[in-house]
Design an enzyme around this catalytic site. Structure first.
Site, PDB file in Angstrom:
ATOM      1  N   GLY A   2      48.796 -27.225  29.285  1.00 55.28           N
ATOM      2  CA  GLY A   2      49.078 -27.034  27.865  1.00 55.28           C
ATOM      3  C   GLY A   2      49.726 -25.694  27.610  1.00 55.28           C
ATOM      4  N   GLU A   3      49.459 -25.079  26.454  1.00 60.86           N
ATOM      5  CA  GLU A   3      50.021 -23.787  26.019  1.00 60.86           C
ATOM      6  C   GLU A   3      51.508 -23.875  25.694  1.00 60.86           C
ATOM      7  OE1 GLU A   3      49.378 -20.720  28.952  1.00 60.86           O
ATOM      8  OE2 GLU A   3      47.216 -21.014  29.016  1.00 60.86           O
ATOM      9  N   GLY A   4      52.173 -24.965  26.092  1.00 64.94           N
ATOM     10  CA  GLY A   4      53.628 -25.075  25.996  1.00 64.94           C
ATOM     11  C   GLY A   4      54.299 -24.893  27.347  1.00 64.94           C
TER      12      GLY A   4
END
Lengths: 331, 331
Positions: free
Chosen positions: B297-299
């Protein structure tokens, strides 16, 4: 590699959550002996040569496209030039055996061994001495440019046919499992290509039994031999080498047959649309980073994978650890 | 899109040989109305929030990791920071609902709607008014930053549970097909997670029947609602949006349920290791660019895909055509 793996486990992320980039950073540490190998000077070596078998209707494009595309590379208008600019890599173009007189150009390495190979359906593509010279020329290219990381690339009308023959010869796989449509031949062209590979394996059977160098000379190509040299030199000097697609895969398989340690330095960039490529990667024990249905060559897949390789190294080195960041590790 | 497709066919390469990058360049032309949309100002929006369900043993990490990771983002030590630096993107971190008082920081957007959601196993995560405010905050983020291309990202302990519930609620899929291990729960944790999702679907059944906004409020999360807003705003203002992994996928599915045209602006970055993600992409009609077993995640997946998106546009615009390069097209 142990140090890299231990550091990966302390970075502020769930273990394994960066997937294949974690393994890649650990492999790169093994290749280079460093946790933070420099990858700034990335060079795509796009090696070009012609193939005698191209006269036998195995490609959707005429043979003159090989020199035309070399000029396109030198003017910066080909796909590999555009991608290299985007990702921060340099393109070095080498004439390993184009069947045309190319004009002198500061960015063209003139290493022509001969003007194209003989047709593999009638005898060997080249002599073993020529294959050795082409391998050596590939090695010298790496030594001369001294890059941090090597990217392989190719151009040569007819070279998916030679690569398929080489892969079949080295693995024993049936041509029907390996021969694909290359630049896009129709059904009739595909049958001609399969027949050409089957004939090449038959005609060159004695050479193929002698081992990888004789096999390369018999059914390979001059740019393929140059790629073998690039890969062997990269491995010997502990540089990572990003393997492009199908043609580079055939060269990688040949290099692995000559030096069983070479695959340790290989990074597979992508799974080509070309038939048989997945089997080559499996034999080499490599998992590709990209799966974009590419089938262009030139080094395009290798260059597209470069940002992932650089990111893998930066992540290992620049991410904070749980301790440094004051983040709780597990419940 | 017609003009882009026609130009692709004239570039110096066999038709289709750049695979999915060709389709992507054509889609980007459709999204932006330009063959050469600028993609320079790329912003990763990493939205953070807490989840009531995190107290129920559904994550391998304690809840305080959410604010700890926000601080890590602001110090530049997280994976998304490292990757964004490598690919040339900016990271904007927003507190959509972290259950902690975060210090003021020039790079932190303070948009806290409330301190974490209520547990979805006992009732709605938030009110519809709160969900609407979170969506609007996401829209304002895009409007305020005015990026050329939007990249989605998330942080929130417990948010794979909420995302799985949202996906099940929107698609009718069984939790056993959608709930995965997230940050890495063991078998016992996985069973708790599946049970929590099943219970959330039961408890919030009436809301789920009312449509996507009520569903989002019932079983979603504050950062997920913010992501829905980012995506809706990107689509409305004709900006491409690169969708990160599982949590962003749940938001993308919600946005698509609210605006059937939104998927036209979405680019799927990667196929997450997380169970059920492939089904989300299929429902959205998207094929991911990367398949690297990421699950962070997080981008991070979106940022890793950015060089491919930029390369696709540059290839369409900077490659020479057969005519320009004097290269023969076909035999």
């Amino acid at each position: 590699m142990r140090t890299a793996a231990a550091r990966q486990a302390r970075l502020t992320k769930p273990t394994g959550s960066l997937g294949r980039l974690e393994d890649l950073s650990i492999r790169l540490a093994g290749m280079t002996g460093r946790l933070d190998p420099p990858l700034e000077r990335a060079v795509v070596f796009t090696l070009a040569a012609d193939h005698g078998v191209a006269a036998e209707g195995v490609s959707a494009y005429p043979r003159e496209v090989t020199p035309q595309m070399v000029l396109n590379f030198l003017r910066g208008g080909a796909a590999i030039n555009v991608i290299a600019r985007e990702v921060g890599a340099r393109v070095v173009v080498a004439d390993m055996g184009v069947d045309a007189d190319l004009p002198a150009h500061p960015e063209l390495r003139e290493l022509k061994i001969r003007r194209g190979t003989g047709s593999i359906t009638r005898g060997p593509a080249m002599t073993e001495a020529e294959a050795t010279r082409a391998i050596d020329a590939g090695r010298q290219l790496v030594a001369g440019e001294d890059p941090d990381i090597v990217l392989t690339g190719d151009m040569g009308i007819g070279n998916t046919t030679a690569s398929a023959a080489l892969i079949c010869a080295l693995t024993g796989l049936d041509p029907r499992l390996v021969v694909g449509r290359g630049t896009g031949v129709d059904d009739e062209g595909l049958r001609r290509k399969q027949a050409a590979v089957a004939r090449a394996l038959e005609v060159n059977d004695a050479a193929i039994r002698r081992g990888p160098l004789a096999t390369l000379a018999a059914v390979g190509g001059l740019e393929i031999a140059g790629l073998v040299g690039l890969i062997l030199q990269a491995a010997e000097t502990r540089r990572p080498v990003i393997i492009d697609g199908f043609i580079s895969g055939a060269a990688a398989l040949t290099a692995a047959a000559m030096d069983g340690g070479a695959p340790d330095y290989m990074i597979a960039s992508h799974r080509s649309h070309e038939l048989g490529h997945a089997m080559v990667l499996e034999r080499l024990g490599l998992q590709p980073l990209l799966d974009l249905d590419l089938r262009l060559g030139e080094g395009t897949g290798a260059a597209l994978a470069l940002p992932l390789v650089r990111a893998a190294v930066r992540l290992l080195n620049e991410m904070a650890t749980f301790d440094e960041a004051g983040v709780s590790d597990r419940a």
